[in-house]
Design an enzyme around this catalytic site. Sequence first.
Site, PDB file in Angstrom:
ATOM      1  CG  ASP A   1      -2.078  -0.909   1.143  1.00 25.50           C
ATOM      2  OD1 ASP A   1      -2.090  -1.766   0.229  1.00 25.50           O
ATOM      3  OD2 ASP A   1      -2.989  -0.814   1.988  1.00 25.50           O
TER       4      ASP A   1
ATOM      5  CG  HIS B   1       1.862  -0.035   4.717  1.00 31.25           C
ATOM      6  ND1 HIS B   1       1.604  -1.058   5.609  1.00 31.25           N
ATOM      7  CD2 HIS B   1       0.670   0.616   4.533  1.00 31.25           C
ATOM      8  CE1 HIS B   1       0.325  -1.029   5.948  1.00 31.25           C
ATOM      9  NE2 HIS B   1      -0.255  -0.025   5.310  1.00 31.25           N
TER      10      HIS B   1
END
Length: 258
Positions: A82, A228
Amino acid sequence: MSRPTTLHRTPHRPHAWLAWLAASQLAVAGLWWVAGWRWGLPALLLSHAAFIVPVFLPRATLYAPALSRLPGDERQVWLTIDDGPSDDTPAILDALDRHGMQATFFLVGQRAQARPELVREILRRGHGVANHTWSHPQAWFWALGPRAMAAQVERAQAVLGELAGQPPRWFRAVAGHTNPFLAAPLRRLGLARAAWSVRGYDAVDGDVVRVLQRLQRGLGPGAIVLLHEGAPHGRSVEIVEAALCLLREQGYASVIPE
């Protein structure tokens, strides 16, 4: 290996929650009438909680269906990354190449627009691109009204579709939050919501050992792994590299369900 398209579930009844809300409030009103406030007030509070708490639960499906695990018992995971694109993207792509893994990058539209070459490089290397809102409003995504929510989803979809040559099929909400206004734009754009089953909290914790311990506890066949890039602690590349090593050591392959 591709997964069946039935995993891709767009919302079919964006306003179905309204019927449940109306029924619950009628039931509360009836209870209050019959039993008085001593029973009616707790019932009212509980009925409201039933519609508020799911907003903050990433795998809750009250407001929109969500895929949180892949079916089957093969040692395969869906690796998702992400918050990009970022300065970390090239190094993460190199790490994925070294380990022979594929991933889906859930990209922020505003960041993708600023760095289109990274979006194209992600695709060139055989990875997926998905929608992670336009500006990643982390503090208040859960509270967006219908117009602002639609703008967050639609603007990112437009930019990513133009850069990728085709519109993304998957959406991930900021922090996994939802609200009653998310399903409508997802349905209009043909987007399915992706949650996760394994996370290491690497967006906020830069300790590689702690992150890996959390990931390992949740790993299993069909896991959707949340990682992430571009985290403020500056160790995202190191954490992704360590996570890829863990997956290989545990005998897991990666799969993109598209």
